[in-house]
Design an enzyme around this catalytic site. Structure first.
Site, PDB file in Angstrom:
ATOM      1  N   CYS A  73       0.832  -1.208   0.000  1.00  0.00           N
ATOM      2  CA  CYS A  73       0.000   0.000   0.000  1.00  0.00           C
ATOM      3  C   CYS A  73       0.865   1.257   0.000  1.00  0.00           C
ATOM      4  O   CYS A  73       0.531   2.246  -0.647  1.00  0.00           O
ATOM      5  CB  CYS A  73      -0.927  -0.001   1.198  1.00  0.00           C
ATOM      6  SG  CYS A  73      -0.092  -0.185   2.778  1.00  0.00           S
ATOM      7  N   HIS A 132      -1.534   2.191   7.024  1.00  0.00           N
ATOM      8  CA  HIS A 132      -1.950   1.947   5.653  1.00  0.00           C
ATOM      9  C   HIS A 132      -1.754   3.198   4.803  1.00  0.00           C
ATOM     10  O   HIS A 132      -2.275   4.257   5.120  1.00  0.00           O
ATOM     11  CB  HIS A 132      -3.431   1.535   5.680  1.00  0.00           C
ATOM     12  CG  HIS A 132      -3.992   1.128   4.361  1.00  0.00           C
ATOM     13  ND1 HIS A 132      -3.319   0.304   3.486  1.00  0.00           N
ATOM     14  CD2 HIS A 132      -5.165   1.423   3.766  1.00  0.00           C
ATOM     15  CE1 HIS A 132      -4.070   0.120   2.407  1.00  0.00           C
ATOM     16  NE2 HIS A 132      -5.190   0.794   2.551  1.00  0.00           N
ATOM     17  N   ASN A 142      -8.509   3.888  -2.117  1.00  0.00           N
ATOM     18  CA  ASN A 142      -7.821   2.773  -1.470  1.00  0.00           C
ATOM     19  C   ASN A 142      -7.135   1.923  -2.544  1.00  0.00           C
ATOM     20  O   ASN A 142      -7.304   2.174  -3.756  1.00  0.00           O
ATOM     21  CB  ASN A 142      -8.832   1.945  -0.665  1.00  0.00           C
ATOM     22  CG  ASN A 142      -8.172   1.126   0.433  1.00  0.00           C
ATOM     23  OD1 ASN A 142      -6.946   1.069   0.527  1.00  0.00           O
ATOM     24  ND2 ASN A 142      -8.978   0.472   1.245  1.00  0.00           N
TER      25      ASN A 142
END
Ligand SMILES: *[C@@H]1O[C@H](CO)[C@@H](O)[C@H](O)[C@H]1NC(C)=O
Ligand SMILES: *[C@@H]1O[C@H](CO)[C@@H](O)[C@H](O)[C@H]1NC(C)=O
Length: 336
Positions: A112, A281, A301
């Site tokens: 990520c 994240h 995301n």
């Protein structure tokens, strides 16, 4: 005596079942419970209930990065605030920058930190070229070649990723199976890999596997395909400073703490409700708005289009919710 024994047994069974229910954050019960507690957002099924926790922990693989504090903190002229709209979606401002609509998919890789970075760099390349040029930065190149970023598919440092871009540059690369660009993403989307056995640390990418040549189908030399960042900076932990940066220069990369309820996010403005921390994240923050009186950041995301609100989510704005406002990094590309 006998009834006391029965009672003890009953309490034990009750405790055992309740802890078991709370233990799986992906269960139907967990989703129902969140929806009964929460007014600002809706939970639903994103991952199969039996998804392994190893896979889940891989989804949030950014290391808390306190090593780059000497990086310049960009401060915008505060008078710019007066010209900011109440809501802002970059897809309405830079219509030709198609990457603003894109959702990447990290798959069974703790990347990520890299995907948030290359997604924002890709948007910015188009925005800084005044919507004349597109260059899809390769996550694969960053994950497999950046030695100072961490451990590839086993967590990484998001700020280091941006610094690497200014020093060594990154080549192009499409998504998995796209056959586009110099180094397309090598790891298939998550859902297909849910049942695969992973080592406790996930899939380790050997840095020595950094390939310095392009896919045969892409007719450009690796060195010639590199694009660089001009400069990299941090954004002050301040709602207005973040807004000005998004409005003037495009998406940024931030890091938020992911709790297990977030895995079930579907719609609305995310507000932490329950569950344990999964990890940090890296995400691409794009814009802002207000929904039923709740101020939010609009965020992309990297868990594929099937997750959340077609891959996007909203999170409370102005209160550093889950730390999302405190380690924002961005930069300017060199357009060639
Ligand atoms: C990738 O492409 C191959 C060959 O075309 C195909 O067999 C495979 O299903 C594709 N994988 C995904 C995840 O799309
Ligand atoms: C977020 O949820 C908590 C309960 O979990 C609630 O107390 C709080 O008011 C909510 N915040 C907003 C802005 O709705």
């Amino acid at each position: 005596m006998r009834s006391a024994l029965c009672y003890t047994f009953f309490v034990f069974v009750l405790l055992y079942t309740t802890t078991r229910v709370t233990a799986n954050p992906l269960s139907d019960q967990a989703i129902k419970r969140i929806n009964s507690k929460q007014k600002t957002w809706t939970a639903g099924r994103n991952f199969p209930a039996q998804t392994s926790m190893t896979y889940i922990h891989n989804l949030a693989g950014t290391l808390k990065d306190d090593t780059q504090r000497n990086l310049q903190i960009l401060k915008h002229r505060i008078d710019l605030i007066d010209n900011l709209p109440n809501s802002f979606d970059p897809r309405d401002k830079w219509l030709k920058c198609m990457s603003l609509n894109e959702i990447r998919d990290q798959g069974a890789c703790s990347s990520c930190w890299a995907l948030g970075a290359v997604a924002a760099m890709t948007d910015r390349y188009c925005i800084f070229s005044e919507e004349k040029k597109q260059f899809h930065f390769s996550a694969e190149d960053l994950i497999s070649c950046c030695e100072t970023c961490g451990l590839g598919c086993v967590k990484g440092l998001h700020i280091a990723a941006w610094i690497y871009w200014t020093r060594l540059g990154l080549v192009s690369g499409g998504n998995y199976n796209s056959s586009q660009g110099c180094k397309p993403y090598n790891i298939p989307p998550g859902e297909n890999y849910v049942t695969e056995e992973l080592s406790p640390l996930g899939r380790i990418v050997d840095i020595s596997q950094c390939l310095t040549f392009c896919d045969p189908s892409y007719n450009v030399a690796y060195r010639d395909d590199k694009r660089y960042g001009e400069r990299v900076y941090l954004i002050e932990r301040n709602e207005n400073q973040i807004k000005i940066e998004l409005f003037c220069n495009g998406p940024v990369e931030g890091v938020m703490e992911v709790y297990s309820d977030f895995l079930n996010y579907k719609h609305g403005v995310y507000n932490y409700t329950e569950g344990e921390s999964i990890g940090h994240h890296g995400v691409k923050i794009m814009g802002w708005g207000e929904e039923h009186g709740h101020k939010y950041w609009l965020v992309a995301n990297s868990w594929g289009k099937d997750w959340g609100d077609e891959g996007f989510f909203k999170i409370l704005r102005g209160v550093n919710h889950c730390g999302v406002e405190e380690s924002i990094v961005a930069g300017e590309p060199i357009i060639v």
